[in-house]
Motif scaffolding. Structure first.
Motif, PDB file in Angstrom:
ATOM      1  N   VAL A 171       0.841  -1.200   0.000  1.00 13.83           N
ATOM      2  CA  VAL A 171       0.000   0.000   0.000  1.00 13.83           C
ATOM      3  C   VAL A 171       0.872   1.245   0.000  1.00 13.83           C
ATOM      4  CG1 VAL A 171      -1.730   1.267   1.282  1.00 13.83           C
ATOM      5  CG2 VAL A 171      -1.866  -1.190   1.161  1.00 13.83           C
ATOM      6  N   LEU A 172       1.931   1.229   0.834  1.00 11.20           N
ATOM      7  CA  LEU A 172       2.756   2.437   0.986  1.00 11.20           C
ATOM      8  C   LEU A 172       3.502   2.758  -0.298  1.00 11.20           C
ATOM      9  CD1 LEU A 172       3.769   4.511   3.013  1.00 11.20           C
ATOM     10  CD2 LEU A 172       5.533   2.934   3.667  1.00 11.20           C
ATOM     11  N   ALA A 230       0.523   1.897  -3.894  1.00 12.64           N
ATOM     12  CA  ALA A 230      -0.663   2.771  -3.936  1.00 12.64           C
ATOM     13  C   ALA A 230      -0.301   4.200  -3.565  1.00 12.64           C
ATOM     14  CB  ALA A 230      -1.736   2.219  -2.999  1.00 12.64           C
ATOM     15  N   GLY A 231       0.574   4.376  -2.563  1.00 13.86           N
ATOM     16  CA  GLY A 231       0.857   5.723  -2.108  1.00 13.86           C
ATOM     17  C   GLY A 231       1.992   6.397  -2.848  1.00 13.86           C
ATOM     18  N   GLY A 232       2.827   5.633  -3.557  1.00 15.42           N
ATOM     19  CA  GLY A 232       3.978   6.236  -4.206  1.00 15.42           C
ATOM     20  C   GLY A 232       3.942   6.127  -5.716  1.00 15.42           C
ATOM     21  N   VAL A 268       0.973   4.799   8.465  1.00 13.55           N
ATOM     22  CA  VAL A 268       1.701   5.527   7.423  1.00 13.55           C
ATOM     23  C   VAL A 268       1.138   5.190   6.045  1.00 13.55           C
ATOM     24  CG1 VAL A 268       3.935   5.802   6.334  1.00 13.55           C
ATOM     25  CG2 VAL A 268       3.788   5.673   8.784  1.00 13.55           C
ATOM     26  N   SER A 327      -0.868   7.589   3.388  1.00 15.65           N
ATOM     27  CA  SER A 327      -0.340   7.879   2.057  1.00 15.65           C
ATOM     28  C   SER A 327      -1.415   7.707   0.989  1.00 15.65           C
ATOM     29  CB  SER A 327       0.843   6.977   1.750  1.00 15.65           C
ATOM     30  OG  SER A 327       0.410   5.681   1.467  1.00 15.65           O
ATOM     31  N   ILE A 337       3.528  14.640  -0.433  1.00 13.69           N
ATOM     32  CA  ILE A 337       4.536  13.614  -0.690  1.00 13.69           C
ATOM     33  C   ILE A 337       5.877  14.032  -0.108  1.00 13.69           C
ATOM     34  CG2 ILE A 337       5.783  12.444  -2.521  1.00 13.69           C
ATOM     35  CD1 ILE A 337       3.223  12.612  -4.159  1.00 13.69           C
ATOM     36  N   GLU A 369       5.763  13.752   3.715  1.00 10.01           N
ATOM     37  CA  GLU A 369       5.618  12.378   4.173  1.00 10.01           C
ATOM     38  C   GLU A 369       6.974  11.737   4.400  1.00 10.01           C
ATOM     39  OE1 GLU A 369       1.827  10.543   2.430  1.00 10.01           O
ATOM     40  OE2 GLU A 369       3.521   9.411   1.677  1.00 10.01           O
TER      41      GLU A 369
END
Lengths: 180, 340, 100
Positions: free
Chosen positions: A58-59, A62-64, B123, B127, B157, B160
């Motif tokens: 996910v990190l 999906a998040g990056g 975290v 995100s 971003i 983070e």
């Protein structure tokens, strides 16, 4: 039983969203389906007893990574869709044929291995010095186990991966900057 | 049956409702505190001293007309507020609000769940929250929201990275990713991690301001430049969802800071014996008081500081906070190895 | 009972969807996303075997795959942006500058 239901539901979602990623016309919608697909793959990792990897999925994905895709899609503001461009040399059917060949190959492997005695009977213990430490860690939890392996047996690949990321970062900056 | 199903459901209900009520009253608190700073009275009409103002606001937003712009991407436009709201709420699953309590002869821990990768879960869910902002700006098909959403996502971003690096140094000290174990580690270390990791705490606080788009980092919502930010085209309940998500994120940052740096539910000086009369106060009260203090400082900062320029904000993030966080992490690691 | 074979079949199906995407679509961004799908199919396999063998090494490999995917996305999207700036297109059929 519960595991089977969870597996089939997650599989249906993963494959369905994957088909939508590949087939949707609008690129932004395609990116969004990709995010949903990754979230369901993360859920599958939880089902497989790998919560650490699920969180990483996910990190990082999906998040990056997908945020990066979304940025690029929004920057590359297309006036005409690439699919609208007609190229006489293009043979889309050939693509389907090649994909069908891959399908047949994978099917053949599955059919062959289902019949043959390919799978060993019992999982062996890993033949390393850290094996005992790992089995001691197993009681503690998944994160410790993965971390222990990463920093002992796979330290050099780990450093190589970090080097690769550094090179990719510098490369991306050089490529994206107009003039240095 | 009761332990497996009923108690967790009741806990989820209580936490969700408490969060939503807390969020609405957070808005009132913010208006009041800013009014006091500026020698005004703030909302006074609805209820005694304006106490019912949030309810009036909610009613107003619910009966307002819900507009979807003609050229907007309808599906994404509808989904964006939901995508913004959901991550802000599901984070509460791993935040420990208090110690175990004894209710009707049962030991009930005051957290919904305590997973092994709790901090990593927070975290990663946080995100995903950036999507609500990007999609809201993109789907509106309008220039100011698009600019605001690009600003917001670049800011989120960048900050983070700094926040995650500070969290890693806290994990190094605590030796665990589980939120409950981090609080227990502070109990056995006899000190709040805010004192062991002061640099990490300051970076986390600044990064938390930036992550929640709070002043002085509220560039994405700079009214004077962007006519309101990524939710310019939203109205009625959808706008309210974005608004609630922002305040829910503030409460998340405050609770995480309380858990990681201020000892969570522990009373002050948990190991000093002569202060044990403080144990009369239930543990969750300490948690609430600490989080409230954190939120009050957020509002205080907003009322005090002017807004950053965008290039200053990026310079602060990349050239000051991230190198500091990395140096802090390296030093923490060296000290940890040398002391053990 | 869900065996590793089930996970392998799921992974193979995902892999093939990715391959079809690479072969059929012309938008290079979609092709990149299809490659991400393929990498995810590989990861599902690795994690499934990691559980079957009760050993975390499969998850370690999966982490390496994620790292490589991140590097690939960064460089690849950089190339796409640079190309778009010159030619105003993301169609792979028009990316034939180096073709003889």
């Amino acid at each position: 039983m519960g595991q089977a239901i969870a597996f089939y539901t997650l599989s249906a979602f993963i494959l369905g969203f994957a088909v939508l990623v590949v087939s949707t016309k609008d690129t932004v919608h395609s990116v969004l389906f990709l995010v949903l697909d990754f979230l369901f793959v993360a859920a599958l990792y939880v089902l497989l007893g790998a919560p650490f990897l699920a969180a990483i999925q996910v990190l990082v994905y999906a998040g990056g990574i997908v945020v990066l895709y979304l940025f690029v899609v929004m920057l590359v503001n297309l006036k005409r869709s690439p699919e609208a461009h007609h190229d006489p040399h293009r043979r889309a059917r050939l693509g389907f044929v090649l994909a069908a060949l891959v399908l047949i190959e994978v099917g053949a492997i599955a059919a062959y291995s289902a019949g043959g005695p390919v799978r060993p009977a019992a999982p062996q213990a890993p033949p390393t010095a850290a094996a005992t430490a790992v089995s001691a860690m197993r009681a503690v939890g998944n994160t410790e186990e993965v971390g222990w392996l990463l920093y002992t047996n796979y330290l050099i690949p780990f450093e190589v991966a970090s080097m690769l990321l550094l090179v990719a970062m510098i490369g991306a900056i050089v490529l994206a900057k107009r003039e240095l | 049956m009761i332990d497996q199903l009923v108690i967790p459901l009741v806990k989820i209900l209580i936490v969700l409702n408490a969060t939503l009520v807390g969020v609405t009253y957070m808005v009132l608190l913010e208006r009041k505190v800013i009014a006091w700073t500026q020698s005004r009275l703030g909302p006074m009409r609805v209820g005694p001293y304006g106490a019912l103002q949030p309810i009036a606001d909610a009613l107003k937003l619910m009966i307002k007309e819900d507009i979807t712009p003609v050229r907007a991407d309808k599906w994404v436009f509808t989904a964006a507020p939901i995508v913004a709201m959901v991550p802000a709420l599901i984070v509460y699953a791993v935040i420990p609000f208090g110690d175990t309590v004894n209710l009707f002869g049962r030991e009930i821990p005051l957290y919904i769940t305590d997973i092994n990768v709790g901090l990593l879960y927070i975290v990663s869910v946080a995100s995903v929250g950036v999507y609500g902002i990007i999609l809201g700006g993109y789907a509106s098909n309008s220039k100011y929201p698009l600019l605001a959403s690009l600003r917001a996502s670049a800011q989120l971003i960048s900050y983070e990275v700094a926040i995650t690096l500070t969290l890693v140094s806290v994990i190094l000290v605590a030796g665990s990713l589980s939120m409950v174990s981090i609080v227990r580690a502070q109990e056995s270390a006899h000190v709040w991690f805010a004192f062991l990791q002061p640099i990490a705490f300051v970076i986390f606080f600044i990064g938390g301001l930036a992550e929640t788009n709070r002043s002085p980092f509220d560039m994405p919502e700079a009214e004077q430049e962007l006519t309101g930010g990524f939710h310019t085209e939203y109205s009625g309940m959808r706008f309210a969802l974005f608004f609630l998500a922002e305040y829910a994120n503030m409460i998340v940052v405050a609770s995480v800071a309380t858990t990681l740096f201020l000892g969570g539910w522990l009373r002050p000086f948990p190991n000093v014996a002569w202060l044990s009369f403080l144990d009369v106060i239930p543990s969750w009260t300490w948690f609430l008081v600490k989080s409230f203090g954190f939120l009050y400082i957020f509002i205080w900062v907003r009322a005090t500081l002017p807004r950053y320029r965008y290039d200053q904000l990026m310079r602060l993030g990349w050239k000051v906070l991230i190198p500091l966080a990395i140096a802090n992490l390296v030093i923490t690691g060296i000290v940890k190895v040398l002391l053990l | 009972m869900i065996t590793p074979t089930h996970y392998m079949l799921l992974s193979a199906a995902l892999f093939i969807i990715g391959v079809i995407g690479v072969m059929v679509r012309r938008n290079i961004i979609i092709i990149f996303m299809s490659i991400e799908l393929i990498l995810n199919a590989v990861n599902i396999n690795l994690v499934a075997f990691s559980r079957e063998w009760q050993h975390a090494v499969g998850q370690v490999f999966a982490i390496f795959v994620v790292a490589v995917a991140a590097a690939e996305a960064a460089v690849g999207l950089g190339i796409i942006l640079a190309f778009y700036r010159n030619k105003e297109t993301v169609n792979i059929d028009e990316m034939n500058l180096m073709k003889w």
